[in-house]
Design a protein around this motif. Sequence first.
Motif, short mmCIF file in Angstrom:
data_model
loop_
_atom_site.label_atom_id
_atom_site.label_comp_id
_atom_site.label_asym_id
_atom_site.label_seq_id
_atom_site.Cartn_x
_atom_site.Cartn_y
_atom_site.Cartn_z
N VAL A 17 0.86 -1.19 0.00
CA VAL A 17 0.00 0.00 0.00
C VAL A 17 0.89 1.23 0.00
N GLY A 18 0.80 2.01 -1.07
CA GLY A 18 1.65 3.20 -1.21
C GLY A 18 2.77 2.94 -2.20
N SER A 19 2.91 3.83 -3.16
CA SER A 19 3.98 3.64 -4.14
C SER A 19 4.90 4.85 -4.16
N GLY A 20 5.23 5.31 -2.97
CA GLY A 20 6.29 6.31 -2.84
C GLY A 20 7.63 5.59 -2.93
N THR A 21 8.66 6.25 -2.46
CA THR A 21 10.01 5.67 -2.50
C THR A 21 10.04 4.32 -1.80
N ALA A 22 9.39 4.24 -0.64
CA ALA A 22 9.42 3.00 0.13
C ALA A 22 8.64 1.89 -0.58
N GLY A 23 7.41 2.19 -0.97
CA GLY A 23 6.56 1.15 -1.58
C GLY A 23 7.16 0.60 -2.86
N LEU A 24 7.62 1.49 -3.73
CA LEU A 24 8.20 1.02 -5.00
C LEU A 24 9.45 0.18 -4.75
N VAL A 49 -0.71 -0.55 -4.51
CA VAL A 49 -2.00 0.15 -4.48
C VAL A 49 -1.77 1.62 -4.14
N ASP A 50 -2.13 2.50 -5.04
CA ASP A 50 -1.93 3.94 -4.80
C ASP A 50 -2.67 4.70 -5.90
N SER A 51 -3.48 5.67 -5.53
CA SER A 51 -4.24 6.42 -6.55
C SER A 51 -3.47 7.62 -7.09
N GLY A 60 14.50 16.22 -4.01
CA GLY A 60 14.75 17.23 -5.04
C GLY A 60 14.14 18.59 -4.69
N TRP A 61 13.16 18.60 -3.79
CA TRP A 61 12.51 19.87 -3.45
C TRP A 61 13.47 20.81 -2.72
N THR A 62 14.47 20.23 -2.02
CA THR A 62 15.48 21.09 -1.38
C THR A 62 16.29 21.80 -2.47
N ASN A 92 -6.88 4.25 -3.67
CA ASN A 92 -6.35 4.31 -2.31
C ASN A 92 -7.01 3.26 -1.44
N VAL A 93 -6.27 2.80 -0.45
CA VAL A 93 -6.83 1.87 0.53
C VAL A 93 -7.59 2.67 1.58
N LYS A 94 -8.75 2.18 1.93
CA LYS A 94 -9.55 2.88 2.93
C LYS A 94 -9.51 2.17 4.28
N VAL A 118 2.65 -1.84 4.41
CA VAL A 118 2.03 -0.50 4.41
C VAL A 118 3.14 0.53 4.32
N ALA A 119 3.11 1.31 3.25
CA ALA A 119 4.19 2.30 2.99
C ALA A 119 3.56 3.59 2.50
N THR A 120 2.72 4.17 3.35
CA THR A 120 1.95 5.34 2.91
C THR A 120 2.58 6.66 3.37
N SER A 145 7.74 26.88 1.79
CA SER A 145 8.16 25.61 2.39
C SER A 145 8.65 24.67 1.30
N ILE A 146 9.77 24.00 1.57
CA ILE A 146 10.24 22.99 0.61
C ILE A 146 9.48 21.68 0.77
N TYR A 147 8.53 21.61 1.68
CA TYR A 147 7.90 20.32 2.00
C TYR A 147 6.70 19.97 1.12
N GLY A 181 15.91 15.23 10.68
CA GLY A 181 15.36 16.51 10.25
C GLY A 181 16.43 17.47 9.80
N LYS A 182 17.17 17.10 8.74
CA LYS A 182 18.30 17.95 8.36
C LYS A 182 17.96 18.95 7.27
N HIS A 183 16.79 18.79 6.62
CA HIS A 183 16.55 19.63 5.44
C HIS A 183 16.11 21.04 5.76
N GLN A 184 15.50 21.23 6.94
CA GLN A 184 15.19 22.59 7.32
C GLN A 184 16.48 23.35 7.60
N PRO A 277 1.26 10.60 11.43
CA PRO A 277 0.65 9.50 10.68
C PRO A 277 -0.56 9.96 9.89
N LEU A 278 -0.84 9.28 8.79
CA LEU A 278 -2.01 9.62 7.99
C LEU A 278 -3.29 9.35 8.79
N ASP A 279 -4.30 10.19 8.53
CA ASP A 279 -5.56 10.06 9.28
C ASP A 279 -6.14 8.65 9.16
C1 LIG Z 1 12.22 18.42 1.18
C2 LIG Z 1 12.57 17.00 1.49
C3 LIG Z 1 13.89 16.58 1.44
C4 LIG Z 1 14.23 15.27 1.73
N1 LIG Z 1 15.53 14.88 1.64
C5 LIG Z 1 15.89 13.61 1.93
C6 LIG Z 1 17.24 13.15 1.83
O1 LIG Z 1 18.13 13.92 1.46
N2 LIG Z 1 17.51 11.87 2.17
C7 LIG Z 1 16.53 11.00 2.55
O2 LIG Z 1 16.81 9.84 2.84
N3 LIG Z 1 15.25 11.40 2.63
C8 LIG Z 1 14.91 12.67 2.33
N4 LIG Z 1 13.60 13.06 2.42
C9 LIG Z 1 12.62 12.11 2.91
C10 LIG Z 1 12.15 11.16 1.83
O3 LIG Z 1 11.76 11.87 0.67
C11 LIG Z 1 10.99 10.41 2.41
O4 LIG Z 1 11.44 9.74 3.56
C12 LIG Z 1 10.45 9.41 1.43
O5 LIG Z 1 9.90 10.05 0.30
C13 LIG Z 1 9.39 8.60 2.13
O6 LIG Z 1 8.93 7.64 1.23
P1 LIG Z 1 7.60 6.89 1.51
O7 LIG Z 1 7.40 5.96 0.37
O8 LIG Z 1 7.59 6.35 2.90
O9 LIG Z 1 6.48 8.03 1.50
P2 LIG Z 1 6.02 8.94 0.30
O10 LIG Z 1 7.12 9.14 -0.68
O11 LIG Z 1 5.40 10.13 0.93
O12 LIG Z 1 4.91 8.08 -0.44
C14 LIG Z 1 3.73 7.69 0.18
C15 LIG Z 1 2.80 7.17 -0.90
O13 LIG Z 1 1.67 6.61 -0.26
C16 LIG Z 1 0.53 6.97 -1.00
N5 LIG Z 1 -0.65 6.88 -0.15
C17 LIG Z 1 -1.05 7.70 0.83
N6 LIG Z 1 -2.20 7.29 1.35
C18 LIG Z 1 -2.55 6.17 0.68
C19 LIG Z 1 -3.66 5.27 0.77
N7 LIG Z 1 -4.66 5.46 1.65
N8 LIG Z 1 -3.70 4.22 -0.07
C20 LIG Z 1 -2.71 4.01 -0.97
N9 LIG Z 1 -1.64 4.82 -1.09
C21 LIG Z 1 -1.57 5.89 -0.27
C22 LIG Z 1 0.82 8.37 -1.49
O14 LIG Z 1 0.03 8.71 -2.63
C23 LIG Z 1 2.30 8.27 -1.83
O15 LIG Z 1 2.51 7.91 -3.18
C24 LIG Z 1 13.22 14.35 2.10
C25 LIG Z 1 11.88 14.75 2.13
C26 LIG Z 1 11.55 16.06 1.82
C27 LIG Z 1 10.10 16.49 1.85
#
Ligand SMILES: Cc1cc2nc3c(=O)[nH]c(=O)nc-3n(C[C@H](O)[C@H](O)[C@H](O)COP(=O)(O)OP(=O)(O)OC[C@H]3O[C@@H](n4cnc5c(N)ncnc54)[C@H](O)[C@@H]3O)c2cc1C
Length: 286
Positions: A17-24, A49-51, A60-62, A92-94, A118-120, A145-147, A181-184, A277-279
């Motif tokens: 669940v979740g296709s961010g960096t962790a999920g992928l 699973v991710d919408s 990259g936002w930094t 999305n998973v509910k 679970v990687a949301t 904000s870079i966030y 928390g080094k990016h701030q 954490p997500l709601d």
């Molecule tokens: C400005 C900035 C700078 C950073 N710099 C660094 C760095 O230099 N080094 C480093 O290691 N990390 C850095 N990070 C942190 C890093 O980007 C995150 O730790 C990482 O993106 C987390 O990956 P994740 O897959 O856990 O979450 P995310 O990348 O946030 O992905 C979560 C995914 O879950 C999906 N999702 C949410 N809810 C649901 C649901 N209900 N059902 C299905 N899918 C859902 C979302 O759509 C999203 O695609 C930085 C972050 C930021 C914001």
Amino acid sequence: RLSSTSATSDTYKVVVVGSGTAGLSVANQIFHRFAAAGKSLNAGDIAIVDSAEFHYYQPGWTLVGSGLRSKSTTREPLASLIPKHLTHISENVKTFTPESSSVTTASGRTLSYDALVVATGLQINWNGIQGLSQALVDSGSGVSSIYSYDTCDKVWNDIEGLRNGNAVFTQPAGVVKCAGGKHQLLIMWMALDRFKRTSRADKIKVNFYTGMPTMFSVKKYSDVLDVLRQERGVGGFFQHNLVSVDSANHKATFKKADGTTEEIDYTTLHVTPPMGPLDFLKNSPV
Ligand SMILES: Cc1cc2nc3c(=O)[nH]c(=O)nc-3n(C[C@H](O)[C@H](O)[C@H](O)COP(=O)(O)OP(=O)(O)OC[C@H]3O[C@@H](n4cnc5c(N)ncnc54)[C@H](O)[C@@H]3O)c2cc1C
């Protein structure tokens, strides 16, 4: 031992669940590790699973905030990053139902699994700071904000546009993305460097306000960073947690450790928002 499944059913060996960096990463690693162990999974045994329409490269936002990268380079269509051996369910998973090893999506579809990941990610609580959301969409507020993808380019606009005054950088109390928390801090150093290189540093006071008691969560780094902060003439205000922004009057209010508040004037304000954490996970069995 994982049971056998077909690629077309709503039953999977692994649901991620979740296709961010962790999920992928996890979904791909599971697939390739099974293959390396001589127990190859079939294409479609793993569902991700991710919408989301896009996958974001958040570090990259930094660089965007530092003027080193355009923000369009920090995202790709999610579908383009999911290899054929993974089944992408663009929803999305509910809810989670661990008793029946299943999750339910927003449309009511039930996905069963042998193993669940679970990687949301973390939720950014923009509304945890009064007035922040309005300030971020106001191009003249000086607040950025870079966030987020939407706000990271505003950071560079504000840094480049600043000629004099008080440049404030904040960190909230509590967890933030990116270990320690080094990016701030990084965006603050990048801004300071820019002010110096463009002969503005003598007219701009940089101040760091943090809800935490130290510069960084690991003491040995925190101590060094605090020495650097002082050498570079950056003000340090600890256990000052940003609670509200009055962008019309360029004022920021911080809550201090003793419960009292302090209001300051800012010219630009870079906010690291509170996160958590997500709601949908908070009251879930996960
Ligand atoms: C400005 C900035 C700078 C950073 N710099 C660094 C760095 O230099 N080094 C480093 O290691 N990390 C850095 N990070 C942190 C890093 O980007 C995150 O730790 C990482 O993106 C987390 O990956 P994740 O897959 O856990 O979450 P995310 O990348 O946030 O992905 C979560 C995914 O879950 C999906 N999702 C949410 N809810 C649901 C649901 N209900 N059902 C299905 N899918 C859902 C979302 O759509 C999203 O695609 C930085 C972050 C930021 C914001």
